[in-house]
Design a protein around this motif. Sequence first.
Motif, PDB file in Angstrom:
ATOM      1  N   GLY A 152       0.599  -1.167  -0.553  1.00 55.79           N
ATOM      2  CA  GLY A 152       0.094  -0.037  -0.127  1.00 55.79           C
ATOM      3  C   GLY A 152       0.780   0.610  -0.259  1.00 55.79           C
ATOM      4  O   GLY A 152       0.130   2.105  -0.177  1.00 55.79           O
ATOM      5  N   ALA A 153       1.700   1.260  -0.072  1.00 53.37           N
ATOM      6  CA  ALA A 153       2.905   2.843  -0.334  1.00 53.37           C
ATOM      7  C   ALA A 153       3.307   3.027  -1.245  1.00 53.37           C
ATOM      8  O   ALA A 153       2.802   2.542  -2.568  1.00 53.37           O
ATOM      9  CB  ALA A 153       4.390   2.079   0.463  1.00 53.37           C
ATOM     10  N   ASN A 154       3.255   4.325  -1.570  1.00 51.08           N
ATOM     11  CA  ASN A 154       3.745   4.890  -2.713  1.00 51.08           C
ATOM     12  C   ASN A 154       5.090   5.076  -3.013  1.00 51.08           C
ATOM     13  O   ASN A 154       5.678   5.239  -1.838  1.00 51.08           O
ATOM     14  CB  ASN A 154       3.428   6.410  -2.474  1.00 51.08           C
ATOM     15  N   VAL A 155       5.477   4.274  -4.133  1.00 54.36           N
ATOM     16  CA  VAL A 155       7.214   4.141  -3.579  1.00 54.36           C
ATOM     17  C   VAL A 155       7.350   4.576  -5.405  1.00 54.36           C
ATOM     18  O   VAL A 155       6.780   4.802  -6.158  1.00 54.36           O
ATOM     19  CB  VAL A 155       7.088   3.143  -4.368  1.00 54.36           C
ATOM     20  N   VAL A 156       8.202   6.014  -5.330  1.00 49.03           N
ATOM     21  CA  VAL A 156       9.020   6.361  -6.696  1.00 49.03           C
ATOM     22  C   VAL A 156      10.384   5.868  -6.785  1.00 49.03           C
ATOM     23  O   VAL A 156      10.956   6.089  -5.653  1.00 49.03           O
ATOM     24  CB  VAL A 156       8.909   8.121  -6.911  1.00 49.03           C
ATOM     25  N   VAL A 157      10.903   5.226  -7.688  1.00 47.35           N
ATOM     26  CA  VAL A 157      12.343   4.787  -7.932  1.00 47.35           C
ATOM     27  C   VAL A 157      12.703   6.214  -8.725  1.00 47.35           C
ATOM     28  O   VAL A 157      12.584   6.245 -10.222  1.00 47.35           O
ATOM     29  CB  VAL A 157      12.520   3.348  -8.675  1.00 47.35           C
ATOM     30  N   PHE A 158      14.268   6.340  -8.927  1.00 47.12           N
ATOM     31  CA  PHE A 158      14.830   7.445  -9.586  1.00 47.12           C
ATOM     32  C   PHE A 158      16.465   6.120  -9.653  1.00 47.12           C
ATOM     33  O   PHE A 158      16.854   5.647  -8.793  1.00 47.12           O
ATOM     34  CB  PHE A 158      16.074   8.511  -8.564  1.00 47.12           C
ATOM     35  N   GLU A 173       2.326  -2.087 -13.921  1.00 50.63           N
ATOM     36  CA  GLU A 173       1.849  -2.005 -12.252  1.00 50.63           C
ATOM     37  C   GLU A 173       2.623  -2.032 -10.930  1.00 50.63           C
ATOM     38  O   GLU A 173       3.821  -2.888 -11.307  1.00 50.63           O
ATOM     39  CB  GLU A 173       0.791  -2.390 -11.682  1.00 50.63           C
ATOM     40  N   GLY A 174       3.011  -1.523 -10.119  1.00 50.99           N
ATOM     41  CA  GLY A 174       3.837  -1.273  -9.444  1.00 50.99           C
ATOM     42  C   GLY A 174       4.762   0.273  -8.768  1.00 50.99           C
ATOM     43  O   GLY A 174       4.106   1.248  -9.136  1.00 50.99           O
ATOM     44  N   PRO A 175       5.991  -0.023  -8.507  1.00 52.23           N
ATOM     45  CA  PRO A 175       6.417   1.359  -8.137  1.00 52.23           C
ATOM     46  C   PRO A 175       7.079   2.045  -9.184  1.00 52.23           C
ATOM     47  O   PRO A 175       6.678   1.539 -10.400  1.00 52.23           O
ATOM     48  CB  PRO A 175       8.101   0.516  -7.644  1.00 52.23           C
TER      49      PRO A 175
END
Length: 499
Positions: A52-58, A100-102
């Motif tokens: 359920g977390a919001n996740v952003v990967v750089f 769907e996913g990060p």
Amino acid sequence: MSVPSFGSPLVRTPGHGAPTIVHITSEYSPFARSGGLAEAVAGLARVQVQGGANVVVFLPLYRTVRDCAPDLAPLGRPISVDLGYRSEEVRFFREVRAPEGPKVVFVDIPSAFARGGLYGEHGRDYADNARRFALFSRAVLDAIPRLIGGPVLVHAHDWHASLALLYMRTYADLRERFAGTPTVLTVHNAGYQGHFPASMLPECGIPPEVYTFEHAEWYGRINFLKAGLTFADMVMTVSPTHATELRTPGGGFGLQEVFQWLGNRFTGIINGIDQQVWDPSRDDQITAMYHADDPTNKAKCKAALQRSFGLPQRRRTPLFGFTGRMVAQKGLDLILNSHLVRHLDAQFVFLGAGEPRYEAALTALAQARPLHVGVQLEFTDRLEHRLMAGADLFLMPSQYEPCGLTQLRAQRYGALPIGRRVGGLADTIEDDVTGFLFDAFEPPALDWAIQRALARFHHPAAWLPRMKTAMLRDFGWDRSAERYAEGYRRAIDIARRRA
């Protein structure tokens, strides 16, 4: 500096909910991978989204990204990033049809990352790696408020992203912007720290006042990892045993005093694997599927692996596998100097690439023992799956091993690992139950462990229960993600007190 708007945020955190988790990493599977870092970050990020977390990967926009994501869409207009005495134009992209996913943001800095390798080519590092990854870290910090609405937690990985934490606490504008932002650093491999000449301080935009023993200086050189450690709110490494090792003179790679200084802000959390991907009962990349209750088809996988490596199909001949980077850390010197590897009536298959001296030595061994040794230097995911499925035993005589992922996969496929009692190997292999451990970093110690393993292998009544036990081990990410969440909560508390 006047910066164009990015329009609607990529992620918006509602109300006063949990912050968006921002991973800053130099590798991320499947886009850029040289070792376990890529899969570890991807596995953690995916399970966080599932929770359920919001996740952003750089991630840097390497050339390899285009192979996996040919259709990229820009995120706003280019921005100018100032670092040291120069400015660089930086653009940000996302996948057009992202699964769907990060959410993955690719940081496009052509002068730094439009190259053939991630860190270097032809066995040599790029001369400007310090500025490349310093610029990447600084660009991410400029992008965060443009792409993410609401609070964030910044999670940096290894030395490549460590300067982001230094910049957040030393640049006046960033210090104000990220005053209450919690920061976490995961050390995946402390053997690689990012050592660079002090002359690179201006190029990397590192304030001279932090080039001290307390922060970024290490024996007259800049140490990126040390800088990150001293500015992070919480620090993790990838196994509890390795966390203990890093606090010792013999295992701390020269940073043991820093790890000791961190006290209870430093902990070890075992990595996981994607148990949907690494499951012989549903793996369509192997010759025949099998499971713990009926591993009969593993024999078909073994025969196929023998054919793939040009070895005779001998069902009862023990088959040892090895896959990974061919570097000193992985214990190649023990393998090459093992009496049993050179003389035992068994088969050994090696998959991977690395230092030319090890590639040449293994190739020569295969030429000297063509009925017993096979080598494939061109790594593919498919061949790695087939190796796990076909091998009886798996060699991991590592000099050190922060966590290790291959021993987790091997156990799932009933290939019992033989490893040194270090780091994550000690935490995930149960001696004479799901694998075999030894202590001394010496060829005779490896041979002793091989002999113990073969004593079980040649007696099916002893071997099959051990194989089944190993295949049923749970190495999923869920429990590890829970421990990361605990670390995040502590980092949030520390950041609140600091702010």
